[in-house]
Structure formats: C-alpha cells, structure tokens
Design a protein around this motif. Structure first.
Motif, short mmCIF file in Angstrom:
data_model
loop_
_atom_site.label_atom_id
_atom_site.label_comp_id
_atom_site.label_asym_id
_atom_site.label_seq_id
_atom_site.Cartn_x
_atom_site.Cartn_y
_atom_site.Cartn_z
N LEU A 160 0.83 -1.20 0.00
CA LEU A 160 0.00 0.00 0.00
C LEU A 160 0.87 1.26 0.00
N ALA A 161 1.89 1.27 0.86
CA ALA A 161 2.77 2.43 0.93
C ALA A 161 3.54 2.62 -0.37
N LEU A 162 3.98 1.53 -0.99
CA LEU A 162 4.74 1.62 -2.23
C LEU A 162 3.88 2.15 -3.37
N SER A 163 2.64 1.68 -3.46
CA SER A 163 1.74 2.18 -4.50
C SER A 163 1.46 3.67 -4.30
N SER A 164 1.26 4.08 -3.06
CA SER A 164 0.97 5.48 -2.77
C SER A 164 2.17 6.37 -3.07
N ALA A 165 3.36 5.96 -2.64
CA ALA A 165 4.56 6.76 -2.88
C ALA A 165 4.90 6.82 -4.36
N ASN A 166 4.69 5.71 -5.07
CA ASN A 166 4.96 5.70 -6.51
C ASN A 166 4.05 6.67 -7.25
N ASP A 211 15.88 4.41 -4.74
CA ASP A 211 16.43 5.38 -3.78
C ASP A 211 15.33 6.08 -2.98
N LEU A 212 14.13 6.21 -3.57
CA LEU A 212 13.11 7.05 -2.94
C LEU A 212 11.94 6.26 -2.37
N THR A 213 11.21 5.57 -3.22
CA THR A 213 9.93 5.01 -2.78
C THR A 213 10.04 3.63 -2.14
N ILE A 214 10.92 2.78 -2.65
CA ILE A 214 10.98 1.41 -2.11
C ILE A 214 11.48 1.39 -0.67
N PRO A 215 12.60 2.06 -0.32
CA PRO A 215 13.01 2.07 1.09
C PRO A 215 11.95 2.71 2.00
N LEU A 216 11.29 3.75 1.50
CA LEU A 216 10.24 4.40 2.29
C LEU A 216 9.11 3.42 2.59
N ALA A 217 8.67 2.68 1.57
CA ALA A 217 7.57 1.74 1.76
C ALA A 217 7.91 0.67 2.79
N HIS A 273 6.31 -0.68 7.21
CA HIS A 273 5.72 -2.03 7.24
C HIS A 273 4.79 -2.24 8.42
N ALA A 274 4.96 -1.48 9.49
CA ALA A 274 4.10 -1.63 10.66
C ALA A 274 3.08 -0.51 10.79
N SER A 275 2.97 0.33 9.78
CA SER A 275 2.06 1.48 9.85
C SER A 275 0.60 1.04 9.78
N THR A 276 -0.26 1.74 10.54
CA THR A 276 -1.70 1.45 10.49
C THR A 276 -2.39 2.22 9.37
N ASN A 277 -1.71 3.23 8.84
CA ASN A 277 -2.25 4.01 7.71
C ASN A 277 -1.12 4.26 6.72
N PRO A 278 -0.66 3.22 6.05
CA PRO A 278 0.56 3.35 5.22
C PRO A 278 0.41 4.29 4.04
N GLU A 279 -0.80 4.37 3.44
CA GLU A 279 -0.98 5.23 2.27
C GLU A 279 -0.75 6.70 2.61
N ALA A 280 -1.48 7.18 3.62
CA ALA A 280 -1.37 8.59 4.00
C ALA A 280 0.03 8.90 4.53
N GLN A 281 0.58 7.98 5.32
CA GLN A 281 1.91 8.24 5.88
C GLN A 281 2.97 8.24 4.79
N ALA A 282 2.79 7.41 3.78
CA ALA A 282 3.76 7.39 2.67
C ALA A 282 3.72 8.70 1.91
N ARG A 283 2.52 9.23 1.66
CA ARG A 283 2.41 10.51 0.96
C ARG A 283 3.06 11.63 1.76
N ARG A 284 2.77 11.66 3.07
CA ARG A 284 3.33 12.73 3.90
C ARG A 284 4.85 12.61 4.00
N SER A 285 5.33 11.40 4.24
CA SER A 285 6.77 11.20 4.39
C SER A 285 7.51 11.50 3.09
N PHE A 286 6.91 11.08 1.97
CA PHE A 286 7.53 11.34 0.68
C PHE A 286 7.62 12.83 0.42
N ARG A 287 6.52 13.54 0.70
CA ARG A 287 6.50 14.98 0.47
C ARG A 287 7.44 15.71 1.41
#
Length: 331
Positions: A203-209, A251-257, A261-275
C-alpha cells in the motif's frame, strides 16, 4: 559650458544600456536552473499593473503580496487552494512558462497548460529515438545502467533479457529490505480490486509511486516531451513517466515503503513522508538532466549561443534551415 558632444555621449550610453537590457537566447532561463520550478499553494495569483503576483491571506498577517519572477521561471506548479486569473496565465504563457495543476507538494500532476513558445527540440529527439528500434533499445539499456551501474548490461542484450535482468535486481532489492526490516518474504502486488486487503508495504509503495509519477510527469511536460512515448513501457499515456520514475524508485519510494511495514495508515503516511523528505527543487532538475542525457547522450549542455535562432525551419534533405529569412529567392 556644454558642448555638442555631450548629447551624443548621453545618447550613446542610452543605446548601450538598451542593448545590454535587450533579451537574448542566452538570457533565457535553463530548465535546470534554481528558479526553473516554483511550487505555490493556498494563494491567489493575478496580474496587476506591475506584474504577476501571488496574494497570501492569513488571520495573523493579513494579505501579503509577492511578485513572481515570470521571466526566470520555466515551470509553475499550482498546488491545492490556488486560483489564477486569465490575465496572469496569459503573461506566463507569453514568457514561455509551463503551468501545471498538481497535488500537495507537486506530487501529482492533473493538468498542464503549455506555452506555444515551448521548444520542440526534446520532443523531436524523443520521437526519433522512440521510432528507431536500435536507438530505442539503446535508451532502454542506458536506463538500466543508470539504475544499476555502468557496464552492467552485457553487449548484445535483447529487450526481453534486459527485462529479466531488471526483474532479478529488483527482487534482490526487495529481499534485502525485507531482511533488514525482518518482515519475512515480500511479494510486490498491485490489485485495485482488493486494495484494502494488501499488506502495508504494498500500500505504501503504491501510494509513494503515485506521488513520484506526478513529479516526473511535471518535469516531462515542462521539458516539452511526450509522456506517452515510452522506451520500456508501452501502450499507456504515461509510458514515459513510468520509464523515468523507475530510475528513482530504489532510492526514494521502495526504502520508504519498507520503513512503513508496521504502519496502520501506510498510504497517508507514505504521501506525507515522501512529500516532507523530498527535495522537490533538486529532484526536478535531476529528472530533466537524466532525460536529456538519455535522449542526447554524450552532449554537454550549456547556455545557448546569443545569436542562435529561436525558430528554425525543417527540410527533409538539408535538415535544419535558418528561420527569419525570406527563402523566395531560392526558388
């Protein structure tokens, strides 16, 4: 006592100042310059008697006005909460500025207004390279080596073999990160039909991508290239976007995702962390430089010659023909 030479001297100085102030090709901003991209959100952009300005209103400080350096901007990214008037858009178009409608932080690209003065140089190079199977494979190979190192592709490697090499490398990267975060075996999956049942990393990887695709899309449009003409991907209006985005995922999205791995809201957190972690004004010029290196390898790009013609003519035999010339006498 004044002499007749004084007015001539004054006139000479005035003419010199005008010549120095006259715009030349060399004065046009390059897309990799620090002011090439400007991101704005929660502002009102309009044109007044002085120029294009952005109005920011807050309860604490009231309304503040900031004038935009339109002549030094190649691309303006309009984020959420932004409004712009037709007069301001006209001025930006007149200065050759690309205007993009994006998501927060410029991480998604919804629409674009491209000026008619935007050069077709890179679009022409992209289309010629894309249409030639040999050159297209060379670009695909260069993309692979940008990701995994120069000389990692054996001579004579086909595109099918290249895809196999790429798949092996990516899977090895997934295994390494899975071991690092102790999450067991990981398998990349993207299924919109069963979105909510996927694991946090997917979920986090799809969102960050998705965020990365928006930034790459913005850079491609600002350069004047076509997002649809991909060299590895094919058959989609964002094929070239996917090609270029693949250069940065490791370098960017895969390590972040994997870190989520233990996030309860990986999509939103991935967007915020990426930004929050993304240095937008450094990544965009880097994307542009990489595209230029892929489409025109081995060429050092610098400020154009001041005498260079802004518009040339095309000829199937002689190639480029200088513009601004009456060719009626050639007949």
């Amino acid at each position: 006592m004044s002499t007749s030479a004084e007015p001539d001297t004054q006139r000479s100085r005035t003419d010199a100042r005008r010549r120095l102030a006259a715009p030349t090709v060399a004065m046009l901003p390059r897309i990799a310059d620090s002011l090439s991209f400007l991101y704005l959100d929660i502002v009102r952009i309009h044109q007044d008697d002085t120029g294009v300005c952005a109005e920011v209103t807050s309860e604490r400080r009231g309304t503040e006005t900031l004038y935009l350096p339109t002549a030094a901007l190649s691309c303006v990214l309009l984020g959420p909460g932004t409004s712009i008037t037709a007069r301001a858009l006209t001025t930006l178009a007149r200065h050759g500025t690309t205007v993009l409608v994006t998501g927060a932080g410029g991480v998604r690209c919804y629409a674009a207004a491209l000026p008619d003065s935007l050069t077709t140089t890179w679009l022409e190079r992209q289309s010629r390279t894309w249409a030639d199977d040999t050159k297209r494979l060379a670009v695909a190979t260069a993309m692979y080596e940008k990701r995994f190192g120069h000389g990692t592709v054996p001579p004579g490697t086909t595109l099918a073999q290249l895809r196999g090499l790429e798949g092996q490398r990516v899977k090895a990267h997934y295994r390494l990160l899975a071991q690092q975060y102790k999450i067991g075996r990981f398998r990349r999956a993207y299924d919109p039909a069963s979105w909510d049942t996927q694991d946090p990393v997917n979920l986090a990887l799809s969102s960050a991508n998705t965020c990365l695709y928006g930034i790459v899309h913005a850079a491609i449009l600002a350069l004047g290239c076509s997002p649809a003409l991909g060299f590895v991907h094919h058959g989609n209006q964002q094929a070239f976007v996917y090609d270029i985005a693949d250069l940065y995922k490791a370098d960017l999205t895969i390590p972040l995702a994997f870190s989520l791995h233990a996030s309860t809201n990986p999509e939103a957190q991935a967007r915020r962390s990426f930004r929050d972690g993304l240095r937008l004004f450094k990544l965009l010029p880097r994307i542009v430089t990489d595209i230029q290196d892929l489409l025109d390898p081995g060429t050092e790009r610098d400020i154009p010659d001041p005498e260079e013609q802004l518009v040339d003519l095309w000829d199937p035999i002689t190639g480029v023909v200088p513009g601004g010339t009456n060719h009626g006498a050639d007949r």
